[in-house]
Design a protein around this motif. Structure first.
Motif, PDB file in Angstrom:
ATOM      1  N   MET A   1     -20.979  57.644  -9.751  1.00  0.00           N
ATOM      2  CA  MET A   1     -21.395  58.130  -8.435  1.00  0.00           C
ATOM      3  C   MET A   1     -20.729  57.294  -7.354  1.00  0.00           C
ATOM      4  N   ALA A   2     -20.245  57.958  -6.307  1.00  0.00           N
ATOM      5  CA  ALA A   2     -19.579  57.233  -5.224  1.00  0.00           C
ATOM      6  C   ALA A   2     -20.603  56.364  -4.477  1.00  0.00           C
ATOM      7  N   PRO A   3     -20.190  55.158  -4.116  1.00  0.00           N
ATOM      8  CA  PRO A   3     -21.131  54.301  -3.386  1.00  0.00           C
ATOM      9  C   PRO A   3     -21.456  54.903  -2.023  1.00  0.00           C
ATOM     10  N   SER A   4     -22.700  54.724  -1.545  1.00  0.00           N
ATOM     11  CA  SER A   4     -23.035  55.269  -0.226  1.00  0.00           C
ATOM     12  C   SER A   4     -22.435  54.371   0.851  1.00  0.00           C
ATOM     13  N   ILE A   5     -21.834  55.024   1.821  1.00  0.00           N
ATOM     14  CA  ILE A   5     -21.098  54.291   2.848  1.00  0.00           C
ATOM     15  C   ILE A   5     -21.777  54.527   4.200  1.00  0.00           C
ATOM     16  N   PRO A   6     -22.141  53.445   4.885  1.00  0.00           N
ATOM     17  CA  PRO A   6     -22.843  53.616   6.165  1.00  0.00           C
ATOM     18  C   PRO A   6     -21.895  54.062   7.280  1.00  0.00           C
ATOM     19  N   GLN A   7     -22.466  54.417   8.430  1.00  0.00           N
ATOM     20  CA  GLN A   7     -21.659  54.827   9.593  1.00  0.00           C
ATOM     21  C   GLN A   7     -21.206  53.631  10.420  1.00  0.00           C
ATOM     22  N   THR A   8     -22.010  52.579  10.392  1.00  0.00           N
ATOM     23  CA  THR A   8     -21.666  51.384  11.169  1.00  0.00           C
ATOM     24  C   THR A   8     -21.690  50.168  10.262  1.00  0.00           C
ATOM     25  N   MET A   9     -21.160  49.083  10.776  1.00  0.00           N
ATOM     26  CA  MET A   9     -21.122  47.849   9.972  1.00  0.00           C
ATOM     27  C   MET A   9     -21.184  46.647  10.906  1.00  0.00           C
ATOM     28  N   LYS A  10     -21.489  45.506  10.327  1.00  0.00           N
ATOM     29  CA  LYS A  10     -21.417  44.267  11.086  1.00  0.00           C
ATOM     30  C   LYS A  10     -20.000  43.697  10.953  1.00  0.00           C
ATOM     31  N   ALA A  11     -19.468  43.208  12.063  1.00  0.00           N
ATOM     32  CA  ALA A  11     -18.130  42.617  12.035  1.00  0.00           C
ATOM     33  C   ALA A  11     -18.067  41.457  13.016  1.00  0.00           C
ATOM     34  N   ILE A  38     -12.219  49.394   2.046  1.00  0.00           N
ATOM     35  CA  ILE A  38     -12.577  48.251   1.200  1.00  0.00           C
ATOM     36  C   ILE A  38     -13.880  47.630   1.683  1.00  0.00           C
ATOM     37  N   LYS A  39     -14.834  47.480   0.773  1.00  0.00           N
ATOM     38  CA  LYS A  39     -16.046  46.712   1.085  1.00  0.00           C
ATOM     39  C   LYS A  39     -15.670  45.246   0.904  1.00  0.00           C
ATOM     40  N   ILE A  40     -15.742  44.515   1.985  1.00  0.00           N
ATOM     41  CA  ILE A  40     -15.156  43.175   1.995  1.00  0.00           C
ATOM     42  C   ILE A  40     -15.990  42.177   1.182  1.00  0.00           C
ATOM     43  N   GLY A  71     -11.727  42.603  -1.364  1.00  0.00           N
ATOM     44  CA  GLY A  71     -13.003  43.274  -1.602  1.00  0.00           C
ATOM     45  C   GLY A  71     -12.835  44.377  -2.629  1.00  0.00           C
ATOM     46  N   THR A  72     -13.722  45.366  -2.548  1.00  0.00           N
ATOM     47  CA  THR A  72     -13.787  46.430  -3.547  1.00  0.00           C
ATOM     48  C   THR A  72     -13.523  47.779  -2.884  1.00  0.00           C
ATOM     49  N   ILE A  73     -12.695  48.589  -3.496  1.00  0.00           N
ATOM     50  CA  ILE A  73     -12.406  49.922  -2.946  1.00  0.00           C
ATOM     51  C   ILE A  73     -13.648  50.806  -3.066  1.00  0.00           C
ATOM     52  N   VAL A  74     -14.074  51.404  -1.927  1.00  0.00           N
ATOM     53  CA  VAL A  74     -15.235  52.306  -1.965  1.00  0.00           C
ATOM     54  C   VAL A  74     -14.866  53.742  -1.584  1.00  0.00           C
ATOM     55  N   ALA A  75     -13.703  53.920  -0.973  1.00  0.00           N
ATOM     56  CA  ALA A  75     -13.247  55.272  -0.616  1.00  0.00           C
ATOM     57  C   ALA A  75     -11.755  55.189  -0.347  1.00  0.00           C
ATOM     58  N   MET A  76     -11.109  56.343  -0.270  1.00  0.00           N
ATOM     59  CA  MET A  76      -9.678  56.336   0.073  1.00  0.00           C
ATOM     60  C   MET A  76      -9.274  57.671   0.688  1.00  0.00           C
ATOM     61  N   GLY A  77      -8.164  57.639   1.425  1.00  0.00           N
ATOM     62  CA  GLY A  77      -7.651  58.840   2.052  1.00  0.00           C
ATOM     63  C   GLY A  77      -7.020  59.769   1.026  1.00  0.00           C
ATOM     64  N   PRO A  78      -6.769  61.046   1.413  1.00  0.00           N
ATOM     65  CA  PRO A  78      -6.284  62.047   0.440  1.00  0.00           C
ATOM     66  C   PRO A  78      -4.928  61.700  -0.178  1.00  0.00           C
ATOM     67  N   LYS A  79      -4.024  61.128   0.610  1.00  0.00           N
ATOM     68  CA  LYS A  79      -2.691  60.796   0.064  1.00  0.00           C
ATOM     69  C   LYS A  79      -2.807  59.656  -0.967  1.00  0.00           C
ATOM     70  N   ALA A  80      -3.621  58.659  -0.635  1.00  0.00           N
ATOM     71  CA  ALA A  80      -3.826  57.533  -1.562  1.00  0.00           C
ATOM     72  C   ALA A  80      -4.468  58.020  -2.856  1.00  0.00           C
ATOM     73  N   GLU A  81      -5.415  58.950  -2.717  1.00  0.00           N
ATOM     74  CA  GLU A  81      -6.110  59.472  -3.897  1.00  0.00           C
ATOM     75  C   GLU A  81      -5.146  60.250  -4.789  1.00  0.00           C
ATOM     76  N   LYS A  82      -4.310  61.058  -4.137  1.00  0.00           N
ATOM     77  CA  LYS A  82      -3.367  61.900  -4.882  1.00  0.00           C
ATOM     78  C   LYS A  82      -2.333  61.050  -5.628  1.00  0.00           C
ATOM     79  N   ALA A  83      -1.925  59.936  -4.999  1.00  0.00           N
ATOM     80  CA  ALA A  83      -0.922  59.075  -5.625  1.00  0.00           C
ATOM     81  C   ALA A  83      -1.455  58.477  -6.929  1.00  0.00           C
ATOM     82  N   GLY A  84      -2.779  58.309  -7.017  1.00  0.00           N
ATOM     83  CA  GLY A  84      -3.400  57.897  -8.281  1.00  0.00           C
ATOM     84  C   GLY A  84      -3.229  56.436  -8.652  1.00  0.00           C
ATOM     85  N   LYS A  85      -2.709  55.633  -7.711  1.00  0.00           N
ATOM     86  CA  LYS A  85      -2.485  54.221  -8.042  1.00  0.00           C
ATOM     87  C   LYS A  85      -3.793  53.429  -8.033  1.00  0.00           C
ATOM     88  N   TRP A  86      -4.719  53.822  -7.158  1.00  0.00           N
ATOM     89  CA  TRP A  86      -5.953  53.051  -6.970  1.00  0.00           C
ATOM     90  C   TRP A  86      -7.176  53.857  -7.373  1.00  0.00           C
TER      91      TRP A  86
END
Ligand SMILES: [Zn+2]
Ligand SMILES: [Zn+2]
Length: 188
Positions: A1-11, A38-40, A71-86
């Motif tokens: 299951m994909a990790p849940s990703i919030p709308q905002t973050m602390k930075a 990336i979740k840092i 950190g850890t990859i939690v999502a990626m853009g369509p081109k990155a996903e299609k390339a299949g490297k990550w």
């Protein structure tokens, strides 16, 4: 299951030169087509970040600092996903330069991200890694070995990579002795 990703973050943001850094709630970075979200796990603060803090590079503020994030990859853009490297869940870090255009004069001559006139630079002219999440470039991210903890891996993304670049060019045989000037700085 994909990790849940919030709308905002602390930075941690630099809101003005030579001012104390601030911990703020900010929107999550936008994931571009070839980006990794990336979740840092850790982010280093390099001497260049200190110069950004001083105003040497006239960076626009507010800006999230650090070009040494891991950190850890939690999502990626369509081109990155299609390339299949990550894959989601992989532990990665990324280097200072992101988003090579492949079309500018420098790219046409050298095809090297460091010379691209349109690339962005994490923590210098674009938000970097000192947040709960950050954007890595799928073409300029590196996979971390499981046995390297985040806090040790982070400074390798700039200081360590710089020193390693020099050692690699020396093409030393195994078990050679080397001296590194600046251990604790560029020595990583
Ligand atoms: Zn650096
Ligand atoms: Zn370019």
């Amino acid at each position: 299951m994909a990790p849940s990703i919030p709308q905002t973050m602390k930075a941690i943001q630099l809101t003005g030169y030579k001012k104390p850094l601030e911990l703020n709630e900010v929107p999550l970075p936008k994931v571009g087509e070839n980006d990794l979200l990336i979740k840092i796990g850790a982010a280093g603060w390099c001497h260049t970040d200190y110069q950004v803090w001083e105003g040497v590079y006239k960076s626009e503020t507010p800006i999230i600092q650090s070009h040494e994030p891991v950190g850890t990859i939690v999502a990626m853009g369509p081109k990155a996903e299609k390339a299949g490297k990550w894959k989601i869940g992989q532990r990665v870090g990324y280097l200072l330069f992101r988003h090579q255009c492949h079309t500018c004069a420098a790219c046409k001559n050298y095809d090297e991200i460091r010379f691209c006139q349109k690339a962005d630079h994490a923590g210098l002219d674009a938000d970097g890694g000192m947040g709960e999440y950050s954007i890595g470039d799928a073409d300029n991210a590196v996979l971390l070995p499981d046995e390297v903890p985040f806090e040790q891996a982070a400074p390798l993304m700039c200081a360590g990579a710089t020193t390693w670049g020099g050692l690699e060019r020396l093409e030393l045989p195994p078990e050679s002795y080397v001296g590194i000037v600046g251990i604790g700085g560029l020595g990583g």
